[in-house]
Every structure is written in structure tokens, then in C-alpha cells.
Design an enzyme around this catalytic site. Sequence first.
Site, PDB file in Angstrom:
ATOM      1  CE  LYS A  13      -2.418  -1.032   3.740  1.00  0.00           C
ATOM      2  NZ  LYS A  13      -1.977  -2.398   4.147  1.00  0.00           N
ATOM      3  NE  ARG A  88      -4.581  -1.633   9.886  1.00  0.00           N
ATOM      4  CZ  ARG A  88      -3.546  -1.068   9.260  1.00  0.00           C
ATOM      5  NH1 ARG A  88      -3.627   0.160   8.809  1.00  0.00           N
ATOM      6  NH2 ARG A  88      -2.451  -1.755   9.075  1.00  0.00           N
ATOM      7  NE  ARG A 155       6.066  -1.005  10.645  1.00  0.00           N
ATOM      8  CZ  ARG A 155       5.007  -0.999   9.872  1.00  0.00           C
ATOM      9  NH1 ARG A 155       5.016  -0.291   8.765  1.00  0.00           N
ATOM     10  NH2 ARG A 155       3.944  -1.701  10.187  1.00  0.00           N
ATOM     11  NE  ARG A 166       1.635  -5.346  11.048  1.00  0.00           N
ATOM     12  CZ  ARG A 166       2.756  -5.071  10.382  1.00  0.00           C
ATOM     13  NH1 ARG A 166       3.908  -5.520  10.803  1.00  0.00           N
ATOM     14  NH2 ARG A 166       2.704  -4.332   9.292  1.00  0.00           N
TER      15      ARG A 166
HETATM   16  P1  ADP Z   1       0.721  -2.351   7.802  1.00  0.00           P
HETATM   17  O1  ADP Z   1      -0.280  -1.941   6.793  1.00  0.00           O
HETATM   18  O2  ADP Z   1       2.052  -2.672   7.192  1.00  0.00           O
HETATM   19  O3  ADP Z   1       0.218  -3.403   8.738  1.00  0.00           O
HETATM   20  P2  ADP Z   1       0.612   0.263   9.081  1.00  0.00           P
HETATM   21  O4  ADP Z   1       1.864   1.059   9.069  1.00  0.00           O
HETATM   22  O5  ADP Z   1      -0.494   0.686   8.220  1.00  0.00           O
HETATM   23  O6  ADP Z   1       1.067  -1.214   8.792  1.00  0.00           O
HETATM   24  O7  ADP Z   1       0.060   0.147  10.587  1.00  0.00           O
HETATM   25  C1  ADP Z   1       0.885  -0.263  11.645  1.00  0.00           C
HETATM   26  C2  ADP Z   1       0.062  -0.404  12.918  1.00  0.00           C
HETATM   27  O8  ADP Z   1      -0.563   0.860  13.253  1.00  0.00           O
HETATM   28  C3  ADP Z   1      -1.105  -1.378  12.848  1.00  0.00           C
HETATM   29  O9  ADP Z   1      -0.700  -2.708  13.073  1.00  0.00           O
HETATM   30  C4  ADP Z   1      -2.023  -0.832  13.960  1.00  0.00           C
HETATM   31  O10 ADP Z   1      -1.566  -1.178  15.230  1.00  0.00           O
HETATM   32  C5  ADP Z   1      -1.856   0.669  13.802  1.00  0.00           C
HETATM   33  N1  ADP Z   1      -2.868   1.233  12.881  1.00  0.00           N
HETATM   34  C6  ADP Z   1      -2.652   1.804  11.674  1.00  0.00           C
HETATM   35  N2  ADP Z   1      -3.795   2.205  11.102  1.00  0.00           N
HETATM   36  C7  ADP Z   1      -4.790   1.884  11.973  1.00  0.00           C
HETATM   37  C8  ADP Z   1      -6.203   2.016  11.965  1.00  0.00           C
HETATM   38  N3  ADP Z   1      -6.860   2.572  10.918  1.00  0.00           N
HETATM   39  N4  ADP Z   1      -6.898   1.570  13.031  1.00  0.00           N
HETATM   40  C9  ADP Z   1      -6.269   1.008  14.085  1.00  0.00           C
HETATM   41  N5  ADP Z   1      -4.946   0.839  14.158  1.00  0.00           N
HETATM   42  C10 ADP Z   1      -4.196   1.268  13.118  1.00  0.00           C
END
Ligand code: ADP
Length: 212
Positions: A13, A88, A155, A166
Site C-alpha cells: 500500500k 481498518r 520495524r 497482524r
Molecule cells: P501495515 O499496513 O504494514 O500493517 P501500518 O503502518 O499501516 O502497517 O500500521 C501499523 C500499525 O498501526 C497497525 O498494526 C495498527 O496497530 C496501527 N494502525 C494503523 N492504522 C490503523 C487504523 N486505521 N486503526 C487502528 N490501528 C491502526
Amino acid sequence: MKIVLLGPPGAGKGTQAEWISAEYDVPRISTGDMLRDHVARQTQLGNLARQYMNEGKLVPDDVVIQMMRERLEEEDCRDGFLLDGYPRTLYQAQALDEAGGLDLVLYLDVGDEEIVQRMSGRRICPRCGEVYHLVNDPPKVEGICDKCGFTLKVREDDKESTVRKRLEVFRLQTAPLISFYASKDILRKVESSGSIEETTANIRTVLEDLEG
Ligand code: ADP
Ligand code: ZN
């Protein structure tokens, strides 16, 4: 254009978001980046979010929804935006709906094993947030950020056990958004298990098709 990128962690993404936001001249808004920034600055929100993130869980809806409400009200979002990592959960999607409709949801589809493999090669720049991959998208100098020269690192939540958590969270909490947006007729599925270039090409096909 109001676009959402939907897909499991490691679907690409962030990588795809960069060129799409440039091409459509809309801000790229990544909740993951925003939250990591809060964690780094040790804000109240960051201190609350850190634990959830490190365990691979979602940060509570009310917190994220409020953060995004404020962000989407900013001037630069008036003519559109590209959301990466939001919504999400169904609850977040409903909150976003109340703030006005979307034009397009791109669902980047990848299988679990491919994801676990990809994530093990992912490296990020702790200073500027740039993302690299040891095999697919390496920096020019090993271990060093092309953009700012900082030392790259893994990370915190990219360890295999956390990645699997996740993925499970994605299947349980985020995957229901696929049918939610399909029923609104704005969902387009994009095959994303190949290379970055292949996924880019697949997205282009969808976008060109829409512009007809
Ligand atoms: P990825 O898409 O690689 O899993 P992100 O960088 O988008 O990682 O998100 C990392 C973490 O941040 C998630 O695992 C979650 O804990 C938190 N996070 C990000 N976006 C949201 C969201 N919309 N709602 C809840 N938690 C979020
Ligand atoms: Zn950097």
C-alpha cells in the site's frame, strides 16, 4: 478523487500510494505513519498507541477515528485524498462514510505466505519513514536511507510472530470492508502478489478503465 487503499500488511500500500498520490495530486494519508510519528514524539496518543502497535493489534477505533476526523478536515484534503491504512474496521468505515462518500477503494490482494516472506525483507528509515526491501527495493547503499542518509532498521512490528498476528487481525477485522465497499460498487480488486511493477501496472489498468 477520494481513494482508499485496502489490503493486508505487506500488500504494498505504501509503495503504491506514493505514485498514485502524486499522479492525482491528492495528499497521501497513512494512519500507520501518523501513529508512528506520535509514538516517536511520545505524545499522549503515541503512548497509548505504542503497545497495541507492537503487539500487532489495532489501535482503538475512537482514538483513530478522532485523529482522522481532524486530519481530513485540513485544507489539503478538500479536493480529495488517498488513504493508506484507514479505514481498518467497519466502525471506522462508517465514520468515514458520514464525513462524505469515497470514489474508489483499491483492494490489494496477496496471500499470507507471500506476505510473511516480504515482511522479513522490509527495512524502514526511522528518521524520514522511507520504506525499502532487501530484495525488491534495496537502498543504493546497503543499510542507509537514500533520502536522508540515516541507518535503516527493521520495524518493531515486522517480526514474523507479529506479522502473523497482524494478518489475523486483517482477516478478522479489516476483510469485512471488502464486501462493505463491494456492495457500494466502488471496490476494485488488484492482484498484488507479483512484483512492485506488476502491481503498479495492475492498478494503472483499473484507473485507466475508470477514466474510460
Ligand atoms: P501495515 O499496513 O504494514 O500493517 P501500518 O503502518 O499501516 O502497517 O500500521 C501499523 C500499525 O498501526 C497497525 O498494526 C495498527 O496497530 C496501527 N494502525 C494503523 N492504522 C490503523 C487504523 N486505521 N486503526 C487502528 N490501528 C491502526
Ligand atoms: Zn530517511
